[in-house]
Design a protein around this motif. Structure first.
Motif, PDB file in Angstrom:
ATOM      1  N   UNK A 180       0.818  -1.206   0.000  1.00 37.89           N
ATOM      2  CA  UNK A 180       0.000   0.000   0.000  1.00 37.89           C
ATOM      3  C   UNK A 180       0.855   1.261   0.000  1.00 37.89           C
ATOM      4  N   UNK A 181       2.088   1.159  -0.488  1.00 34.95           N
ATOM      5  CA  UNK A 181       2.944   2.340  -0.476  1.00 34.95           C
ATOM      6  C   UNK A 181       2.994   3.044  -1.832  1.00 34.95           C
ATOM      7  N   UNK A 182       2.177   2.662  -2.760  1.00 30.05           N
ATOM      8  CA  UNK A 182       2.165   3.330  -4.047  1.00 30.05           C
ATOM      9  C   UNK A 182       1.149   4.454  -4.029  1.00 30.05           C
ATOM     10  N   UNK A 183       1.447   5.510  -4.772  1.00 28.74           N
ATOM     11  CA  UNK A 183       0.525   6.648  -4.844  1.00 28.74           C
ATOM     12  C   UNK A 183      -0.838   6.182  -5.303  1.00 28.74           C
ATOM     13  N   UNK A 184      -1.842   6.709  -4.686  1.00 27.30           N
ATOM     14  CA  UNK A 184      -3.211   6.355  -5.057  1.00 27.30           C
ATOM     15  C   UNK A 184      -3.794   5.291  -4.158  1.00 27.30           C
ATOM     16  N   UNK A 185      -2.969   4.466  -3.505  1.00 24.91           N
ATOM     17  CA  UNK A 185      -3.463   3.464  -2.575  1.00 24.91           C
ATOM     18  C   UNK A 185      -3.857   4.153  -1.277  1.00 24.91           C
ATOM     19  N   UNK A 186      -4.866   3.617  -0.627  1.00 25.32           N
ATOM     20  CA  UNK A 186      -5.251   4.157   0.671  1.00 25.32           C
ATOM     21  C   UNK A 186      -4.088   3.999   1.631  1.00 25.32           C
ATOM     22  N   UNK A 187      -3.739   5.071   2.305  1.00 28.59           N
ATOM     23  CA  UNK A 187      -2.645   5.009   3.262  1.00 28.59           C
ATOM     24  C   UNK A 187      -1.281   5.234   2.633  1.00 28.59           C
ATOM     25  N   UNK A 188      -1.193   5.256   1.320  1.00 29.40           N
ATOM     26  CA  UNK A 188       0.080   5.497   0.634  1.00 29.40           C
ATOM     27  C   UNK A 188       0.367   6.979   0.552  1.00 29.40           C
ATOM     28  N   UNK A 189       1.533   7.337   0.061  1.00 30.11           N
ATOM     29  CA  UNK A 189       1.884   8.755  -0.029  1.00 30.11           C
ATOM     30  C   UNK A 189       0.976   9.491  -1.006  1.00 30.11           C
ATOM     31  N   UNK A 223       0.347  12.350  -3.742  1.00 30.35           N
ATOM     32  CA  UNK A 223       1.113  13.103  -4.729  1.00 30.35           C
ATOM     33  C   UNK A 223       0.929  14.598  -4.495  1.00 30.35           C
ATOM     34  N   UNK A 224       1.933  15.361  -4.870  1.00 29.92           N
ATOM     35  CA  UNK A 224       1.893  16.822  -4.747  1.00 29.92           C
ATOM     36  C   UNK A 224       0.698  17.350  -5.537  1.00 29.92           C
ATOM     37  N   UNK A 225      -0.086  18.203  -4.922  1.00 32.68           N
ATOM     38  CA  UNK A 225      -1.239  18.784  -5.602  1.00 32.68           C
ATOM     39  C   UNK A 225      -0.768  19.796  -6.642  1.00 32.68           C
ATOM     40  N   UNK A 226      -1.651  20.199  -7.527  1.00 34.55           N
ATOM     41  CA  UNK A 226      -1.329  21.216  -8.519  1.00 34.55           C
ATOM     42  C   UNK A 226      -0.938  22.526  -7.860  1.00 34.55           C
ATOM     43  N   UNK A 227      -1.618  22.869  -6.764  1.00 29.03           N
ATOM     44  CA  UNK A 227      -1.298  24.093  -6.027  1.00 29.03           C
ATOM     45  C   UNK A 227       0.095  23.992  -5.404  1.00 29.03           C
ATOM     46  N   UNK A 228       0.408  22.847  -4.822  1.00 27.86           N
ATOM     47  CA  UNK A 228       1.732  22.655  -4.214  1.00 27.86           C
ATOM     48  C   UNK A 228       2.820  22.622  -5.288  1.00 27.86           C
ATOM     49  N   UNK A 266      18.314  21.570 -13.452  1.00 25.62           N
ATOM     50  CA  UNK A 266      17.690  20.400 -14.087  1.00 25.62           C
ATOM     51  C   UNK A 266      17.673  19.216 -13.119  1.00 25.62           C
ATOM     52  N   UNK A 267      18.767  19.034 -12.393  1.00 25.29           N
ATOM     53  CA  UNK A 267      18.817  17.956 -11.394  1.00 25.29           C
ATOM     54  C   UNK A 267      17.770  18.209 -10.314  1.00 25.29           C
ATOM     55  N   UNK A 268      17.656  19.452  -9.857  1.00 28.48           N
ATOM     56  CA  UNK A 268      16.669  19.793  -8.831  1.00 28.48           C
ATOM     57  C   UNK A 268      15.262  19.432  -9.295  1.00 28.48           C
ATOM     58  N   UNK A 269      14.944  19.756 -10.548  1.00 25.16           N
ATOM     59  CA  UNK A 269      13.626  19.422 -11.075  1.00 25.16           C
ATOM     60  C   UNK A 269      13.468  17.906 -11.245  1.00 25.16           C
ATOM     61  N   UNK A 270      14.559  17.226 -11.571  1.00 27.56           N
ATOM     62  CA  UNK A 270      14.523  15.765 -11.634  1.00 27.56           C
ATOM     63  C   UNK A 270      14.228  15.157 -10.275  1.00 27.56           C
ATOM     64  N   UNK A 271      14.847  15.703  -9.237  1.00 27.29           N
ATOM     65  CA  UNK A 271      14.594  15.240  -7.872  1.00 27.29           C
ATOM     66  C   UNK A 271      13.137  15.506  -7.497  1.00 27.29           C
ATOM     67  N   UNK A 272      12.635  16.690  -7.838  1.00 27.88           N
ATOM     68  CA  UNK A 272      11.239  17.022  -7.546  1.00 27.88           C
ATOM     69  C   UNK A 272      10.293  16.065  -8.264  1.00 27.88           C
ATOM     70  N   UNK A 273      10.649  15.682  -9.489  1.00 25.50           N
ATOM     71  CA  UNK A 273       9.821  14.737 -10.230  1.00 25.50           C
ATOM     72  C   UNK A 273       9.860  13.339  -9.648  1.00 25.50           C
ATOM     73  N   UNK A 274      10.988  12.959  -9.078  1.00 25.11           N
ATOM     74  CA  UNK A 274      11.124  11.636  -8.473  1.00 25.11           C
ATOM     75  C   UNK A 274      10.387  11.559  -7.141  1.00 25.11           C
ATOM     76  N   UNK A 275      10.428  12.649  -6.376  1.00 28.93           N
ATOM     77  CA  UNK A 275       9.792  12.687  -5.052  1.00 28.93           C
ATOM     78  C   UNK A 275       8.488  13.481  -5.139  1.00 28.93           C
ATOM     79  N   UNK A 276       7.550  12.971  -5.907  1.00 31.05           N
ATOM     80  CA  UNK A 276       6.298  13.686  -6.169  1.00 31.05           C
ATOM     81  C   UNK A 276       5.400  13.805  -4.949  1.00 31.05           C
ATOM     82  N   UNK A 319       6.546  14.795  -2.004  1.00 32.09           N
ATOM     83  CA  UNK A 319       7.104  15.800  -1.104  1.00 32.09           C
ATOM     84  C   UNK A 319       6.633  17.206  -1.463  1.00 32.09           C
ATOM     85  N   UNK A 320       6.474  18.025  -0.436  1.00 33.84           N
ATOM     86  CA  UNK A 320       6.045  19.401  -0.655  1.00 33.84           C
ATOM     87  C   UNK A 320       7.247  20.279  -1.007  1.00 33.84           C
TER      88      UNK A 320
END
Length: 171
Positions: free
Chosen positions: A6-15, A17-22, A91-101, A103-104
């Motif tokens: 249950x650790x995949x995005x979208x599963x109940x109790x899982x992380x 994903x960053x909202x559009x606002x975030x 570019x790396x920073x944005x890659x990290x942000x894309x990998x850790x979706x 995180x705020x």
């Protein structure tokens, strides 16, 4: 029946994903950090042209303070290497942000504090002549400890001025 995984995005109790606002807050925070809080970038006049999606693009205008050869008005080689380096790092920073979706913005910016250039190779292909310049970077590989980037710098006539490759520590 509840799935044992249950650790995949979208599963109940899982992380979550960053909202559009975030996501917009993250882009705004990165822009403010890059353009204003890093004084060196502000002094050189670097401005983010594109963060997401696609390659990262940083633009800047030629100014007398950036000239490296006073007779010809060419862009200083240090400015060229600097813009390639910071564009790659962004570019790396944005890659990290894309990998850790999940995180705020604050969490992603905390990861930025661990980002550093390991090495940088710049190939100066042509004279840095122009009124405006555009650097772009793409992440070639994003690992757990090291990221690899490829960068290019063009002038306002689309002439390729320099290319670069860099490795960045990300952890």
């Amino acid at each position: 029946m509840v799935s044992p995984i249950s650790d995949q995005a979208g599963d109940a109790g899982g992380p979550q994903l960053r909202s559009g606002e975030e996501q917009q807050r993250l882009l705004d925070d990165i822009t403010t950090l890059f353009e204003h809080r890093i004084s060196f970038n502000e002094f050189l006049g670097f401005r983010i042209q594109q963060l997401d999606p696609g390659p990262i693009r940083i633009g800047f205008q030629m100014r007398p303070e950036l000239i490296g050869h006073y007779l010809f008005g060419r862009l200083h080689g240090g400015v060229i290497s600097s813009v390639l380096d910071v564009t790659g790092g962004l570019a790396v920073m944005m890659g990290i942000a894309g990998f850790h979706k999940e995180e705020n913005s604050e969490q992603i910016l905390q990861r930025f504090s661990r980002l550093a250039t390991i090495d940088l190779r710049v190939d100066y292909l042509r004279q840095g002549i122009g009124k405006e310049f555009l650097a772009e970077a793409e992440v070639v590989r994003l690992g757990r400890r090291v990221a690899v980037c490829s960068m290019r710098l063009r002038n306002d006539e689309q002439t390729l001025i320099a290319t670069g490759n860099a490795n960045y520590i990300v952890s």
